[in-house]
Design a protein around this motif. Structure first.
Motif, mmCIF file in Angstrom:
data_model
loop_
_atom_site.group_PDB
_atom_site.id
_atom_site.type_symbol
_atom_site.label_atom_id
_atom_site.label_comp_id
_atom_site.label_asym_id
_atom_site.label_seq_id
_atom_site.Cartn_x
_atom_site.Cartn_y
_atom_site.Cartn_z
ATOM 1 N N TRP A 1 0.834 -1.355 -0.006
ATOM 2 C CA TRP A 1 -0.210 -0.111 -0.187
ATOM 3 C C TRP A 1 0.880 1.242 0.047
ATOM 4 N N PRO A 2 0.251 2.337 -0.683
ATOM 5 C CA PRO A 2 1.148 3.574 -0.769
ATOM 6 C C PRO A 2 1.338 4.110 0.714
ATOM 7 N N HIS A 3 2.328 4.926 0.972
ATOM 8 C CA HIS A 3 2.365 5.505 2.218
ATOM 9 C C HIS A 3 1.851 6.690 2.503
ATOM 10 N N ASN A 4 0.378 7.005 2.296
ATOM 11 C CA ASN A 4 -0.192 8.019 2.481
ATOM 12 C C ASN A 4 -1.666 7.898 3.091
ATOM 13 N N ILE A 5 -2.338 8.542 3.912
ATOM 14 C CA ILE A 5 -3.603 8.412 4.272
ATOM 15 C C ILE A 5 -4.135 9.841 4.957
ATOM 16 N N GLY B 1 0.421 2.768 11.885
ATOM 17 C CA GLY B 1 1.430 2.579 10.717
ATOM 18 C C GLY B 1 1.096 3.832 9.699
ATOM 19 N N ASN B 2 2.127 3.514 8.554
ATOM 20 C CA ASN B 2 1.968 4.611 7.400
ATOM 21 C C ASN B 2 0.974 4.389 6.454
ATOM 22 N N THR B 3 0.424 3.043 6.383
ATOM 23 C CA THR B 3 -0.569 2.467 5.336
ATOM 24 C C THR B 3 -1.829 2.313 5.841
ATOM 25 N N SER B 4 -2.832 2.079 4.964
ATOM 26 C CA SER B 4 -4.244 1.768 5.480
ATOM 27 C C SER B 4 -5.006 1.199 4.314
ATOM 28 N N GLN B 5 -5.929 0.389 4.605
ATOM 29 C CA GLN B 5 -6.813 -0.081 3.494
ATOM 30 C C GLN B 5 -7.644 1.058 2.827
ATOM 31 N N TYR B 6 -7.658 2.090 3.365
ATOM 32 C CA TYR B 6 -8.267 3.368 2.917
ATOM 33 C C TYR B 6 -7.686 4.280 2.130
ATOM 34 N N PHE B 7 -6.433 4.066 1.840
ATOM 35 C CA PHE B 7 -5.600 4.840 1.141
ATOM 36 C C PHE B 7 -5.997 5.231 -0.330
ATOM 37 N N TYR B 8 -6.785 3.970 -0.977
ATOM 38 C CA TYR B 8 -7.324 4.585 -2.319
ATOM 39 C C TYR B 8 -8.650 5.537 -2.211
ATOM 40 N N ILE B 9 -9.122 5.393 -1.102
ATOM 41 C CA ILE B 9 -10.440 6.333 -0.899
ATOM 42 C C ILE B 9 -9.782 7.569 -0.437
ATOM 43 N N ALA B 10 -8.760 7.885 0.143
ATOM 44 C CA ALA B 10 -8.368 9.194 0.533
ATOM 45 C C ALA B 10 -7.764 9.772 -0.654
ATOM 46 N N GLU B 11 -6.981 9.033 -1.535
ATOM 47 C CA GLU B 11 -6.506 9.619 -2.824
ATOM 48 C C GLU B 11 -7.792 10.328 -3.706
ATOM 49 N N ASP B 12 -8.930 9.263 -3.767
ATOM 50 C CA ASP B 12 -10.089 9.834 -4.643
ATOM 51 C C ASP B 12 -10.593 11.175 -3.931
#
Length: 417
Positions: A229-233, A350-361
């Protein structure tokens, strides 16, 4: 420590100290972690023939355990068989606790596990039947809450072994609840549903397992590979998302223990977050388990992290409450903010999350000027039925005025000619 991986832990002090009552049983202790060697000084603790102290608030349920044990002992040689099962699994049971239980002699340890196992299953069966003569029914919700706490667990495998082998117990379970297995019975007793064959280590893990299975909108290969997963949330709060044109919607589904979040066509859909003491307790203990059991993917911890971005002020709660995304059962709006914020205190995120795609959108959506303008117009002029009606009426009058003005100008022009 044996070869088996422990799964029952003491809650780390950095988490416990934020809200100790969320991790401490009120009426009944299960397992060894809330029993103390007699060499330990505990204020107000009671002593007995057992090699441990126990606090006085637990004495009533300790007596109830003996009643259930004696009642069960009257029927055949079931207790003898169960004791042999516990004796055969003693090492594996001890290995389930991260903290050493070597201070408890074998005879007493087997007796402890057997009494607690019988109490749990008889309590769940009794409360489902609703026997009016059983005084425990008056404390059902308190005891049930105690059975969820991380420090108050028996490993599930021993419950399964003991009661799957007892035909009379299973017959009662199947006749009353149509539950073919002990797992189905326990899930039913706690109001939980899992379609597939569940695999959980104890009751706290059972709730974590239900949470994990609620992530149905995340592809399996993504859900199970957090290292990719990308490191952003980073995410804006609910009020700013709303100003950016994001709409909020409650997902209609069976069950209330869900981490489901999705973002489609400008609409962020979630199950309603119920701000009350019950959900606070469940979330806290599941998160504590994720923090201690390092092999777990911290889905629930990530969910709370996601909520902490959404809810940062009273206004955020108001925005989410308007759409039913937050259900406030604890009073002032500020208490909801405080509850959500404190869920993450002491928790390692942590630095990753299952919601990272949602955060990006969501970030991409809110960067659109057109969507922000439409969102502003909608909030200012069409925030509710009356405002929208007044806006349309004003627009209609403006149009009539404009038409009348143009007609007058044309008529005046013709007259001038």
């Amino acid at each position: 420590m044996g070869l088996n991986e422990p799964c029952i832990y003491r809650v780390p002090s950095r988490i416990r100290d934020v809200k100790p009552e969320a991790y401490t049983p009120r009426m009944v202790v299960i397992g060894p972690l809330h029993r103390y060697p007699k060499s330990t000084t505990i204020d107000g603790a009671e002593t007995s023939s057992y090699p441990w102290h126990i606090k006085p608030e637990y004495s009533m349920m300790e007596a109830r355990k003996k009643v259930y044990f004696e009642t069960f002992s009257k029927y055949g040689d079931g207790i003898v068989k169960m004791r042999k099962i516990v004796q055969g699994e003693e090492k594996k049971i001890r290995d389930s606790y991260e903290e050493s239980t070597e201070w408890i002699p074998s005879e007493y340890f087997v007796d402890l596990i057997l009494h607690d196992a019988l109490f749990i299953m008889q309590f769940l069966l009794t409360t489902r039947i609703g026997r009016s003569y059983d005084e425990i029914l008056g404390q059902e919700s308190v005891v049930r809450n105690d059975l969820i706490l991380l420090e108050n667990q028996l490993p599930f495998f021993i419950l399964d072994r003991l009661f799957s082998s007892d035909r009379s117990f299973m017959t009662n379970v199947m006749l009353l609840h149509r539950c073919p297995t002990i797992k189905d019975f326990i899930l039913n007793a706690f109001g939980l549903t899992i379609e597939e064959n569940p695999n959980f280590k104890h009751f706290t893990d059972m709730f974590r397992y239900v949470y994990e299975k609620s992530l149905d909108n995340i592809p399996g290969h993504v859900k199970l590979t957090p290292w990719s997963w990308p490191h952003n949330i980073e995410l804006m709060n609910a009020d700013n998302l709303s100003k950016g044109g994001v709409k909020f919607k409650v997902k209609a589904m069976f069950g209330v223990f869900s981490l489901h979040v999705e973002f489609k066509k400008g609409r962020l859909t979630m199950l309603s977050f119920r701000a009350n003491q019950w959900f606070d307790m469940v979330l806290r203990n599941v998160i504590a388990f994720e923090q201690c059991h390092v092999s777990l993917i911290p889905f629930t911890t990530n969910y709370v992290h996601f909520l902490n971005f959404l809810i940062t002020s009273d206004r955020d709660v108001e925005v989410l409450s308007e759409e039913g995304v937050v259900t406030n059962n604890i009073g002032r709006v500020s208490l909801v903010v405080d509850m959500v914020n404190k869920l993450q205190v002491g928790v390692k995120v942590g630095n990753t999350s299952q919601y990272f795609y949602i955060a990006e959108d969501l970030r991409a959506h809110c960067k659109s000027r057109r969507k922000r303008c439409w969102a502003t117009l909608r909030k200012v002029y069409f925030s509710d039925l009356w405002t929208g009606t007044a806006t349309l009426a004003a627009a209609f009058l403006l149009l009539l005025t404009l038409v009348g003005t143009v007609a007058s100008v044309i008529q005046a022009y013709k007259s001038f000619k």
